[in-house]
Design a protein around this motif. Structure first.
Motif, PDB file in Angstrom:
ATOM      1  N   PRO A 215      48.271 -50.502 -32.209  1.00 54.10           N
ATOM      2  CA  PRO A 215      48.721 -49.102 -32.082  1.00 54.10           C
ATOM      3  C   PRO A 215      49.242 -48.506 -33.378  1.00 54.10           C
ATOM      4  N   GLY A 216      50.002 -49.277 -34.143  1.00 59.08           N
ATOM      5  CA  GLY A 216      50.570 -48.746 -35.382  1.00 59.08           C
ATOM      6  C   GLY A 216      49.515 -48.420 -36.404  1.00 59.08           C
ATOM      7  N   LEU A 217      48.540 -49.317 -36.570  1.00 61.36           N
ATOM      8  CA  LEU A 217      47.461 -49.075 -37.523  1.00 61.36           C
ATOM      9  C   LEU A 217      46.603 -47.904 -37.072  1.00 61.36           C
ATOM     10  N   LEU A 218      46.333 -47.812 -35.781  1.00 55.38           N
ATOM     11  CA  LEU A 218      45.530 -46.701 -35.271  1.00 55.38           C
ATOM     12  C   LEU A 218      46.246 -45.373 -35.516  1.00 55.38           C
ATOM     13  N   GLU A 219      47.542 -45.348 -35.331  1.00 60.76           N
ATOM     14  CA  GLU A 219      48.301 -44.120 -35.564  1.00 60.76           C
ATOM     15  C   GLU A 219      48.215 -43.692 -37.027  1.00 60.76           C
ATOM     16  N   LEU A 220      48.331 -44.654 -37.935  1.00 58.37           N
ATOM     17  CA  LEU A 220      48.209 -44.343 -39.357  1.00 58.37           C
ATOM     18  C   LEU A 220      46.829 -43.795 -39.688  1.00 58.37           C
ATOM     19  N   LEU A 221      45.805 -44.398 -39.120  1.00 58.00           N
ATOM     20  CA  LEU A 221      44.431 -43.968 -39.399  1.00 58.00           C
ATOM     21  C   LEU A 221      44.157 -42.578 -38.831  1.00 58.00           C
ATOM     22  N   LEU A 222      44.660 -42.303 -37.638  1.00 60.06           N
ATOM     23  CA  LEU A 222      44.423 -41.004 -37.003  1.00 60.06           C
ATOM     24  C   LEU A 222      45.199 -39.879 -37.690  1.00 60.06           C
ATOM     25  N   ALA A 223      46.178 -40.240 -38.514  1.00 56.48           N
ATOM     26  CA  ALA A 223      46.949 -39.226 -39.234  1.00 56.48           C
ATOM     27  C   ALA A 223      46.198 -38.645 -40.431  1.00 56.48           C
ATOM     28  N   GLU A 224      45.014 -39.154 -40.712  1.00 54.59           N
ATOM     29  CA  GLU A 224      44.204 -38.648 -41.831  1.00 54.59           C
ATOM     30  C   GLU A 224      43.979 -37.139 -41.676  1.00 54.59           C
ATOM     31  N   PRO A 225      44.365 -36.326 -42.678  1.00 50.37           N
ATOM     32  CA  PRO A 225      44.216 -34.866 -42.573  1.00 50.37           C
ATOM     33  C   PRO A 225      42.787 -34.389 -42.353  1.00 50.37           C
ATOM     34  N   TYR A 226      41.807 -35.173 -42.786  1.00 52.12           N
ATOM     35  CA  TYR A 226      40.417 -34.721 -42.663  1.00 52.12           C
ATOM     36  C   TYR A 226      40.069 -34.379 -41.219  1.00 52.12           C
ATOM     37  N   TYR A 227      40.591 -35.158 -40.251  1.00 51.19           N
ATOM     38  CA  TYR A 227      40.205 -34.941 -38.853  1.00 51.19           C
ATOM     39  C   TYR A 227      40.651 -33.580 -38.341  1.00 51.19           C
ATOM     40  N   LEU A 245      41.222 -48.318 -46.656  1.00 52.45           N
ATOM     41  CA  LEU A 245      41.700 -49.232 -45.612  1.00 52.45           C
ATOM     42  C   LEU A 245      42.846 -50.090 -46.127  1.00 52.45           C
ATOM     43  N   ASP A 246      42.735 -50.581 -47.342  1.00 54.64           N
ATOM     44  CA  ASP A 246      43.799 -51.394 -47.924  1.00 54.64           C
ATOM     45  C   ASP A 246      45.120 -50.629 -47.974  1.00 54.64           C
ATOM     46  N   ASP A 247      45.042 -49.355 -48.340  1.00 54.27           N
ATOM     47  CA  ASP A 247      46.254 -48.540 -48.420  1.00 54.27           C
ATOM     48  C   ASP A 247      46.927 -48.405 -47.056  1.00 54.27           C
ATOM     49  N   ARG A 248      46.127 -48.226 -46.008  1.00 56.57           N
ATOM     50  CA  ARG A 248      46.702 -48.076 -44.655  1.00 56.57           C
ATOM     51  C   ARG A 248      47.301 -49.381 -44.173  1.00 56.57           C
ATOM     52  N   LEU A 249      46.657 -50.477 -44.487  1.00 56.14           N
ATOM     53  CA  LEU A 249      47.200 -51.778 -44.098  1.00 56.14           C
ATOM     54  C   LEU A 249      48.497 -52.058 -44.848  1.00 56.14           C
ATOM     55  N   ALA A 250      48.539 -51.673 -46.124  1.00 56.05           N
ATOM     56  CA  ALA A 250      49.759 -51.875 -46.904  1.00 56.05           C
ATOM     57  C   ALA A 250      50.891 -51.002 -46.377  1.00 56.05           C
ATOM     58  N   LEU A 252      51.330 -50.088 -43.397  1.00 56.13           N
ATOM     59  CA  LEU A 252      51.784 -50.621 -42.112  1.00 56.13           C
ATOM     60  C   LEU A 252      52.891 -51.640 -42.308  1.00 56.13           C
ATOM     61  N   GLY A 253      52.790 -52.416 -43.373  1.00 56.37           N
ATOM     62  CA  GLY A 253      53.854 -53.350 -43.708  1.00 56.37           C
ATOM     63  C   GLY A 253      53.908 -54.607 -42.879  1.00 56.37           C
ATOM     64  N   GLU A 254      52.854 -54.927 -42.170  1.00 57.80           N
ATOM     65  CA  GLU A 254      52.796 -56.167 -41.398  1.00 57.80           C
ATOM     66  C   GLU A 254      51.356 -56.645 -41.333  1.00 57.80           C
ATOM     67  N   PRO A 255      51.158 -57.958 -41.258  1.00 59.60           N
ATOM     68  CA  PRO A 255      49.790 -58.460 -41.224  1.00 59.60           C
ATOM     69  C   PRO A 255      49.097 -58.123 -39.905  1.00 59.60           C
ATOM     70  N   VAL A 256      47.799 -57.895 -39.990  1.00 61.54           N
ATOM     71  CA  VAL A 256      46.987 -57.620 -38.803  1.00 61.54           C
ATOM     72  C   VAL A 256      45.795 -58.555 -38.833  1.00 61.54           C
ATOM     73  N   ALA A 257      45.552 -59.240 -37.754  1.00 60.51           N
ATOM     74  CA  ALA A 257      44.437 -60.176 -37.676  1.00 60.51           C
ATOM     75  C   ALA A 257      43.117 -59.437 -37.887  1.00 60.51           C
ATOM     76  N   THR A 264      40.510 -51.994 -34.035  1.00 61.75           N
ATOM     77  CA  THR A 264      41.206 -50.731 -34.279  1.00 61.75           C
ATOM     78  C   THR A 264      40.287 -49.719 -34.961  1.00 61.75           C
ATOM     79  N   LEU A 265      39.497 -50.178 -35.918  1.00 61.99           N
ATOM     80  CA  LEU A 265      38.562 -49.275 -36.588  1.00 61.99           C
ATOM     81  C   LEU A 265      37.473 -48.790 -35.626  1.00 61.99           C
ATOM     82  N   THR A 266      37.050 -49.661 -34.715  1.00 74.08           N
ATOM     83  CA  THR A 266      36.079 -49.258 -33.697  1.00 74.08           C
ATOM     84  C   THR A 266      36.677 -48.181 -32.799  1.00 74.08           C
TER      85      THR A 266
END
Length: 381
Positions: A215-227, A245-250, A252-257, A264-266
């Motif tokens: 959920p946290g990573l998806l929220e960060l990705l959906l916040a992209e202004p382009y959408y 993608l690296d920037d969004r993962l960084a 987030l501040g926690e590892p994601v499998a 999440t990208l799907t």
């Protein structure tokens, strides 16, 4: 056709005939030719955010020209040994967007090498004329979609292409055709597969299927202004690349499998596409592109559209889903050959509809009267 996924070339041969107000397209066959790992790496090395040199761009331009020349030769074989023209759109390496306005676009592929190989005129650089007319230069496939889905009554219908970027075209009776880049389809998924799996893609969405949406990573990705930006709009790997993608993962501040990143990208692609379809209140979505083979993505799109819009592939309309974009560019070539515009201003935002592309001749221009080679030049006043 080599798209934003830069994994290979789709080659088609098509025969066009005019029947009154109808343009008839007879598919003559298609084939997919994979790029080798060296070429993929060479393309990736010039794409943002990587630094590059003019030498690297020149070398890639000519190597791609050789690859496209081989592909065009296969297309001639599909056509039975004879063609009138070849469309070679090239490999997009940069789409210059500044404050929502496209200032320029660059495709590589040395069309002269293609013309020398097959001996017929080659149409290339199809986006520049629309950009010069104030348009986005993309997407261009809506011209094909409008002809294929238009002329029918009833609610709006949509054509969806799931390539590196997800493009949507909306066709409604009595309304201008709409079309724009929704966001990433395979671009970020493939970047994640290379980073975490050491593979070019998550085949069939198998790893995403066993992962869980974060959920946290998806929220960060959906916040992209382009959408949230209104169309006309277009994008590509100058925005949605591995570093993004690296920037969004960084952040987030926690590892994601790895499997969870892919899941999440799907979900990101499925949600952004579904939201666009809902926004335009479409009754049907006709999908094509490499993403239709991703069973996990396809399942999520079908689930999100259930009860609101029907999801099917372009194969049901006689257009192979894996080759639709190449057939669309063949149509654009036919239009340019006859001096007809191929860009749709209501899609790209251009001031006027442009005839697309630049022709590279293979010998004398067949439209010009024959003339003997001159022996001298005389200046007159």
């Amino acid at each position: 056709m080599s798209g934003t996924s830069y994994d290979g070339v789709d080659v088609v041969a098509a025969e066009f005939t005019v029947d009154g107000d109808d343009l008839r397209l007879r598919p003559l066959g298609h084939v997919g030719l994979d790029h080798d790992e060296g070429l993929r790496a060479q393309i990736q090395a010039v794409l943002p955010p990587h630094p590059t040199t003019i030498e690297a761009v020149c070398r890639l331009d000519n190597r791609l020209g050789e690859v496209f020349a081989d592909a065009a030769a296969r297309g001639v074989e599909l056509a039975g040994g004879r063609v009138d023209a070849v469309v070679s759109p090239g490999q997009t390496v940069f789409h210059w967007v500044d404050g929502g306005t496209v200032r320029g676009t660059l495709q590589l592929g040395a069309p002269a090498r293609v013309a020398a190989r097959v001996g017929v005129p080659v149409l290339a650089d199809l986006r520049a004329a629309d950009v010069a007319a104030g348009g986005q230069g993309a997407p261009l496939v809506p011209a094909f979609d409008a002809l294929l889905l238009g002329g029918r009554s009833g609610p709006p219908r949509a054509a969806l292409n799931l390539g590196g970027i997800a493009n949507l075209t909306v066709v409604a009776p009595g309304a201008p055709t709409l079309g724009y880049d929704v966001g990433p389809a395979n671009a970020l998924l493939d970047a994640a597969a290379r980073r975490f799996l050491g593979r070019p893609c998550d085949l069939d969405g198998a790893r995403a299927a066993v992962g869980r949406v974060h959920p946290g990573l998806l929220e960060l990705l959906l916040a992209e202004p382009y959408y949230a930006a209104p169309p006309p709009k277009s994008t590509g790997k100058e925005l949605f690349h591995a570093g993004y993608l690296d920037d969004r993962l960084a952040a987030l501040g926690e590892p994601v499998a790895a499997d969870d990143v892919l899941a999440t990208l799907t979900e990101l692609t499925a949600r952004t596409v579904a939201a666009a379809c809902d926004r335009h209140q479409v009754a049907e979505v006709v999908a094509a592109g490499g993403g239709v083979r991703n069973r996990t993505l396809w399942g999520r799109l079908a689930a999100l559209g259930a009860g609101r819009w029907r999801l099917r592939t372009s194969d049901e309309l006689g257009v192979p889903a894996q080759a639709k974009e190449a057939y669309a560019f063949a149509l654009l070539g036919w239009l340019s050959w006859h001096g007809l515009p191929g860009a749709v201003p209501s899609v790209t935002g251009a001031r006027e509809a442009a005839v697309l592309g630049s022709w590279t001749p293979a010998g004398p221009d067949r439209h010009a009267p024959p003339v003997a080679p001159p022996r001298r030049l005389v200046i007159v006043s």
